[in-house]
Write a protein that holds these residues in place. Structure first.
Motif, short mmCIF file in Angstrom:
data_model
loop_
_atom_site.label_atom_id
_atom_site.label_comp_id
_atom_site.label_asym_id
_atom_site.label_seq_id
_atom_site.Cartn_x
_atom_site.Cartn_y
_atom_site.Cartn_z
N GLN A 88 -0.79 31.52 14.38
CA GLN A 88 -1.18 32.91 14.17
C GLN A 88 -1.96 33.04 12.86
N GLU A 89 -1.64 32.18 11.89
CA GLU A 89 -2.34 32.20 10.61
C GLU A 89 -3.81 31.83 10.80
N LYS A 90 -4.09 30.86 11.66
CA LYS A 90 -5.48 30.47 11.93
C LYS A 90 -6.24 31.62 12.57
N GLN A 91 -5.60 32.28 13.53
CA GLN A 91 -6.24 33.41 14.20
C GLN A 91 -6.53 34.52 13.19
N GLU A 92 -5.57 34.83 12.35
CA GLU A 92 -5.76 35.89 11.36
C GLU A 92 -6.81 35.49 10.33
N ALA A 93 -6.82 34.23 9.91
CA ALA A 93 -7.83 33.77 8.94
C ALA A 93 -9.23 33.88 9.54
N LEU A 94 -9.36 33.54 10.81
CA LEU A 94 -10.65 33.66 11.49
C LEU A 94 -11.10 35.12 11.54
N ARG A 95 -10.20 35.99 11.92
CA ARG A 95 -10.54 37.42 11.98
C ARG A 95 -10.91 37.97 10.60
N ARG A 96 -10.14 37.56 9.59
CA ARG A 96 -10.42 38.03 8.22
C ARG A 96 -11.79 37.54 7.76
N TYR A 99 -3.38 22.90 22.30
CA TYR A 99 -2.94 24.13 22.94
C TYR A 99 -2.37 25.11 21.92
N SER A 100 -1.84 24.60 20.82
CA SER A 100 -1.27 25.48 19.80
C SER A 100 -2.33 26.39 19.18
N ASP A 101 -3.60 26.05 19.33
CA ASP A 101 -4.69 26.87 18.80
C ASP A 101 -5.24 27.87 19.82
N LEU A 102 -4.56 28.03 20.94
CA LEU A 102 -5.03 28.94 21.98
C LEU A 102 -5.30 30.35 21.45
N PRO A 103 -4.40 30.94 20.62
CA PRO A 103 -4.70 32.29 20.10
C PRO A 103 -6.02 32.35 19.33
#
Length: 74
Positions: A3-11, A30-34
């Motif tokens: 979730q941190e990767k997803q949020e960092a990307l959005r930020r 698969y853990s990077d799906l979000p």
């Protein structure tokens, strides 16, 4: 972590005025799906089995970079 990767990307996209719908992301896990689902142009690169299945279901690009190109001597 995922979730941190997803949020960092959005930020990052928000801070630099990047359109996520036009953005690319790639992963092998698969853990990077979000994270992959948060961009418009995801790619599964040398994906694990679960990510390969998810990519096939979603019509995403799959890159198998471990295979040597035809005629390659690597």
């Amino acid at each position: 972590k995922n979730q941190e990767k997803q949020e960092a990307l959005r930020r990052f996209c928000r801070d630099y005025n990047v359109d996520t719908a036009q953005s690319k992301a790639y992963s092998d896990s698969y853990s990077d799906l979000p994270m992959l689902e948060s961009v418009g142009r995801p790619a599964a690169t040398n994906p694990d089995g679960r990510l390969r299945r998810a990519a096939l279901e979603r019509g995403w690009q799959i890159l198998d970079l471990k295979k040597a190109p035809y005629g390659s001597t690597r």
